[in-house]
Design a protein around this motif. Structure first.
Motif, PDB file in Angstrom:
ATOM      1  N   VAL A 223       0.868  -1.187   0.000  1.00  0.00           N
ATOM      2  CA  VAL A 223       0.000   0.000   0.000  1.00  0.00           C
ATOM      3  C   VAL A 223       0.896   1.226   0.000  1.00  0.00           C
ATOM      4  CG1 VAL A 223      -1.728   1.329   1.280  1.00  0.00           C
ATOM      5  CG2 VAL A 223      -1.896  -1.169   1.190  1.00  0.00           C
ATOM      6  N   ILE A 224       0.523   2.222  -0.793  1.00  0.00           N
ATOM      7  CA  ILE A 224       1.287   3.469  -0.869  1.00  0.00           C
ATOM      8  C   ILE A 224       0.526   4.576  -0.150  1.00  0.00           C
ATOM      9  CG2 ILE A 224       2.180   5.274  -2.403  1.00  0.00           C
ATOM     10  CD1 ILE A 224       2.647   3.122  -4.512  1.00  0.00           C
ATOM     11  N   ILE A 225       1.216   5.302   0.712  1.00  0.00           N
ATOM     12  CA  ILE A 225       0.691   6.541   1.280  1.00  0.00           C
ATOM     13  C   ILE A 225       1.298   7.687   0.481  1.00  0.00           C
ATOM     14  CG2 ILE A 225       0.544   8.036   3.302  1.00  0.00           C
ATOM     15  CD1 ILE A 225       0.926   5.586   5.068  1.00  0.00           C
ATOM     16  N   SER A 226       0.449   8.449  -0.183  1.00  0.00           N
ATOM     17  CA  SER A 226       0.919   9.594  -0.956  1.00  0.00           C
ATOM     18  C   SER A 226       0.783  10.837  -0.094  1.00  0.00           C
ATOM     19  CB  SER A 226       0.092   9.740  -2.244  1.00  0.00           C
ATOM     20  OG  SER A 226       0.616  10.764  -3.056  1.00  0.00           O
TER      21      SER A 226
ATOM     22  N   ALA B 126       5.497   4.894   2.485  1.00  0.00           N
ATOM     23  CA  ALA B 126       5.083   6.260   2.811  1.00  0.00           C
ATOM     24  C   ALA B 126       5.922   7.200   1.964  1.00  0.00           C
ATOM     25  CB  ALA B 126       5.270   6.540   4.293  1.00  0.00           C
ATOM     26  N   LEU B 127       5.332   7.697   0.886  1.00  0.00           N
ATOM     27  CA  LEU B 127       6.050   8.508  -0.090  1.00  0.00           C
ATOM     28  C   LEU B 127       5.828   9.985   0.209  1.00  0.00           C
ATOM     29  CD1 LEU B 127       7.745   8.564  -2.705  1.00  0.00           C
ATOM     30  CD2 LEU B 127       5.591   8.508  -3.990  1.00  0.00           C
ATOM     31  N   GLY B 128       6.878  10.657   0.675  1.00  0.00           N
ATOM     32  CA  GLY B 128       6.777  12.082   0.973  1.00  0.00           C
ATOM     33  C   GLY B 128       5.863  12.377   2.142  1.00  0.00           C
ATOM     34  N   SER B 129       5.961  11.567   3.188  1.00  0.00           N
ATOM     35  CA  SER B 129       5.120  11.768   4.371  1.00  0.00           C
ATOM     36  C   SER B 129       5.953  11.609   5.624  1.00  0.00           C
ATOM     37  CB  SER B 129       3.970  10.753   4.404  1.00  0.00           C
ATOM     38  OG  SER B 129       3.247  10.859   5.620  1.00  0.00           O
TER      39      SER B 129
ATOM     40  N   GLY C  61       0.250  -2.376  -8.615  1.00  0.00           N
ATOM     41  CA  GLY C  61      -1.183  -2.610  -8.423  1.00  0.00           C
ATOM     42  C   GLY C  61      -1.590  -2.275  -7.002  1.00  0.00           C
ATOM     43  N   ALA C  62      -0.892  -1.293  -6.413  1.00  0.00           N
ATOM     44  CA  ALA C  62      -1.056  -0.989  -4.985  1.00  0.00           C
ATOM     45  C   ALA C  62      -2.133   0.061  -4.776  1.00  0.00           C
ATOM     46  CB  ALA C  62       0.252  -0.499  -4.391  1.00  0.00           C
ATOM     47  N   PRO C  63      -3.028  -0.147  -3.813  1.00  0.00           N
ATOM     48  CA  PRO C  63      -3.944   0.932  -3.435  1.00  0.00           C
ATOM     49  C   PRO C  63      -3.144   2.126  -2.912  1.00  0.00           C
ATOM     50  CG  PRO C  63      -4.048  -0.857  -1.833  1.00  0.00           C
ATOM     51  CD  PRO C  63      -3.210  -1.345  -2.971  1.00  0.00           C
ATOM     52  N   VAL C  64      -3.616   3.330  -3.246  1.00  0.00           N
ATOM     53  CA  VAL C  64      -2.949   4.560  -2.820  1.00  0.00           C
ATOM     54  C   VAL C  64      -3.872   5.319  -1.887  1.00  0.00           C
ATOM     55  CG1 VAL C  64      -1.870   6.729  -3.529  1.00  0.00           C
ATOM     56  CG2 VAL C  64      -1.647   4.691  -4.969  1.00  0.00           C
ATOM     57  N   VAL C  65      -3.395   5.609  -0.698  1.00  0.00           N
ATOM     58  CA  VAL C  65      -4.176   6.389   0.263  1.00  0.00           C
ATOM     59  C   VAL C  65      -3.484   7.733   0.449  1.00  0.00           C
ATOM     60  CG1 VAL C  65      -4.966   4.294   1.408  1.00  0.00           C
ATOM     61  CG2 VAL C  65      -2.977   5.483   2.314  1.00  0.00           C
ATOM     62  N   ASN C  66      -4.279   8.769   0.611  1.00  0.00           N
ATOM     63  CA  ASN C  66      -3.716  10.104   0.857  1.00  0.00           C
ATOM     64  C   ASN C  66      -3.348  10.231   2.324  1.00  0.00           C
ATOM     65  OD1 ASN C  66      -6.470  10.836  -1.049  1.00  0.00           O
ATOM     66  ND2 ASN C  66      -4.469  11.370  -1.858  1.00  0.00           N
ATOM     67  N   SER C  67      -2.216  10.866   2.599  1.00  0.00           N
ATOM     68  CA  SER C  67      -1.930  11.197   3.989  1.00  0.00           C
ATOM     69  C   SER C  67      -2.901  12.287   4.440  1.00  0.00           C
ATOM     70  CB  SER C  67      -0.474  11.650   4.160  1.00  0.00           C
ATOM     71  OG  SER C  67      -0.244  12.887   3.522  1.00  0.00           O
TER      72      SER C  67
ATOM     73  N   VAL D 295       3.444  -4.476   3.340  1.00  0.00           N
ATOM     74  CA  VAL D 295       4.471  -3.452   3.151  1.00  0.00           C
ATOM     75  C   VAL D 295       3.765  -2.130   2.871  1.00  0.00           C
ATOM     76  CG1 VAL D 295       6.390  -2.621   1.736  1.00  0.00           C
ATOM     77  CG2 VAL D 295       6.208  -5.059   2.275  1.00  0.00           C
ATOM     78  N   VAL D 296       4.143  -1.087   3.600  1.00  0.00           N
ATOM     79  CA  VAL D 296       3.604   0.253   3.383  1.00  0.00           C
ATOM     80  C   VAL D 296       4.739   1.148   2.896  1.00  0.00           C
ATOM     81  CG1 VAL D 296       2.589   2.309   4.460  1.00  0.00           C
ATOM     82  CG2 VAL D 296       1.793   0.027   5.116  1.00  0.00           C
TER      83      VAL D 296
END
Length: 603
Positions: free
Chosen positions: A218-221, A286-289, A242-248, A283-284
């Protein structure tokens, strides 16, 4: 938008030291940094420099209150990606800016606050408007430049502008007022901008291995994706996995809501779909968070943060890595460059998550559909207090609307390419469930500082930076009272925006604590307001009062038409029930205990 006539918009070419006044050195250095707009209130402390703003191509936009100027500079920088600049009179004009600079600090906004100071020959004597201005901002600035000699004016000015961008936050330029005068030899410094890299090879390789072996990544944008213009790169990485993306939290504009992998925001009043899916992650990323503590709190009764997942955190500030959450890999790097580097490392490889992509796609679709259905059916709050308030208001004259229904109708009526700012408060926070965006630099909130009076001046600054984009502020009636005077700024200087004021006659967020912890003993929470639509009209804006659900969407569309096609600011006053959503934090207070007999009933 109004403009000033200027004779030149170019800075003096850097051809070695030249004779000039310190005021000229100051203004020329700002021009070299492409400053075109400054927010503030005029003052004698910087009048010699202000006198030559116009021929340098700089417009000073006068505001009603300097806190508003600071928020405008914040909004300007968050939309433009460039500096926002605020200035004021020494002493009280500068102290009025502290709250706004603190908010900009937690938004990582490159705001430069110019703080003219009392003259050097009077400091320490208790003179008029004297204050020690550096300690005021010490906690909320990345760098403080104090001009200790007029000959160093250009040097310190340039450094403050450079540091604001390199450190991603506010800087302070403190100038004794007598240092604007005289004759100096100065060379105007060229702006210096860092070229950030993706991070270290070792940490990137470790992160790539974790992602390659993940079965449910999962990606945290986060905000770094917005500030680094990295949405497309985040999208490419998400699509490879194919990862779900959640907003921080409060970065709903960090991934396009129309994308199949978008799942909505985490944090207070966020998306249940986002929370459910991240709870399944092994696995998470956290991109730019910075993974701030408030943005990952339990919500909707869900303690969703995955306890056993491997966490990869990418942040341009190494001090944020592992600060809040335990991480497996920390990467100090630019969000865009790091996303590219990871995508490259995964290309051509067989990933563990390739085998279950269809299953994960179905889970994403199902969770999102379930959340949308729940929002559609969630017409009002169902806690005992809210039900009592709804019943009570049904007996009152007039009509009052359920906030959630209002927020859903506003969401449906949002124009394309919209910018929205939200204030602090109960209804504004519930709006987090409903605000969706297609492009970055579209959503602005007070972030971790959480100050009231933020949204309206911030959206004014955003509108100055992007006059072709629709600009909307959300505010509750309490927060609106702190900022509505900036309506006059909009009218005076032809900066058309739209304000949506949720009029529920209470300080809702704090009142919720009195419901939950103090047996509905309400102290200082009730607000007896006049008509905000009428006040708006008195200040020269348009005013619309809404008390029917079917009026909500048309009112917003009319206001946007007035803004974009007729240059008019509009105040939309929406009459809402006194029902209240969940509190900000259930762990913020404790049940009261009383030992003295006179207070025994106050439990």
């Amino acid at each position: 938008m109004s403009t000033q006539t200027t004779t030149s918009t170019q800075a003096v070419e850097a051809t070695g030291p030249q004779k000039m006044t310190p005021s000229e050195a100051f203004v020329e250095t700002m021009a070299a940094n492409e400053v075109t707009d400054i927010f503030g209130i005029m003052g004698s402390a910087f009048m010699d420099a202000m006198d030559i703003f116009a021929p340098a191509g700089i417009r000073l936009i006068p505001v009603v209150h300097e806190q508003g100027a600071g928020h405008m500079a914040d909004g300007y920088s968050r939309v433009s990606g460039r500096h926002g600049v605020v200035i004021g009179q020494n002493g009280p004009g500068i102290s009025n800016c502290v709250t706004a600079i603190a908010a900009a600090y937690w938004a990582h906004s490159p705001v430069v606050i110019v703080t003219p100071e009392s003259g050097t020959m009077g400091m320490g004597l208790g003179g008029f408007q004297e204050a020690n201005q550096l300690p005021m901002f010490e906690e909320f600035t990345k760098y403080q430049g104090h001009v200790n000699n007029p000959a160093r004016m250009a040097e310190f000015t340039g450094r403050c502008f450079d540091r604001a961008m390199s450190e991603m936050g506010p800087t302070q330029l403190n100038i004794p007022r007598d240092y604007f005068y005289g004759e100096v030899k100065s060379e105007i410094p060229k702006p210096s901008r860092l070229d950030r890299g993706p991070g270290g090879e070792k940490s990137l390789n470790e992160a790539a291995e974790l992602l390659a072996n993940a079965k449910f990544p999962v990606i945290i944008s986060g905000g770094g994706v917005v500030m680094g213009d990295a949405v497309e790169e985040c999208k490419a990485l998400a699509e490879r996995l194919g990862a779900p993306v959640v907003n921080s939290y409060l970065h709903n504009d960090s991934f396009p809501a129309s994308h199949p992998l978008w799942c909505g925001p985490l944090g207070y009043q966020g998306s249940k779909a986002a929370m459910t899916l991240i709870s399944r992650a092994d696995v998470v990323l956290a991109l730019g968070s910075r993974l701030g503590p408030f943005g990952t709190l339990p919500q909707h009764g869900m303690d969703y943060w995955p306890k056993n997942a491997k966490i990869i955190q990418i942040d341009a500030d190494h001090k944020m890595l592992g600060l809040v959450k335990k991480i497996s890999v920390g990467i100090c790097g630019d969000a865009k460059a790091a996303a590219v580097a990871l995508t490259q490392r995964l290309q051509g490889r067989t990933l563990a998550c390739d085998s279950n992509r269809d299953q994960r796609d179905a889970e994403i679709r199902d969770e999102k559909a379930a959340w949308e259905k729940e929002l559609d059916n969630w017409t009002h709050e169902k806690d005992p207090f809210s039900l009592d308030m709804i019943e009570e208001q049904n007996k009152e004259p007039g009509n009052y609307l359920h906030p959630r229904q209002v927020l859903r109708e506003l969401e449906k009526a949002m124009p394309e390419n919209v910018m929205v700012s939200t204030d602090i408060g109960n209804i504004n926070s519930v709006a987090n469930s409903y605000l969706r965006f297609e492009k970055p630099r579209s959503f602005f909130a007070a972030m971790s500082f959480g100050n009231c009076g933020y949204a309206f001046p911030t959206i004014i600054g955003a509108k100055v930076a992007a006059p072709d984009r629709p600009a909307i502020a959300y505010a509750g009636d309490g927060a609106w009272g702190m900022s509505m005077m900036e309506t006059m700024t909009c009218v005076r200087h032809n900066i058309p925006v739209t304000a949506v004021v949720f009029h529920n006659r209470q300080w809702g967020a704090e009142k919720k604590n009195q419901v939950d912890f103090y047996n509905r003993r309400f102290v200082a929470g009730e607000l007896d307001n006049q008509s905000f639509a009428e006040i708006g009209r008195a200040m020269g804006a348009e005013g619309i009062r809404v008390d029917q659900l079917e009026q909500v969407g048309p009112a917003l569309k009319k206001a946007i038409d007035m803004q974009m096609n007729h240059g008019k600011t509009t105040i939309i006053e929406i009459m809402c029930t006194r029902e209240l959503g969940d509190p900000f934090r259930r762990d913020a207070l404790s049940k009261p205990v009383r030992f003295l007999d006179k207070y025994k009933d106050y439990v």
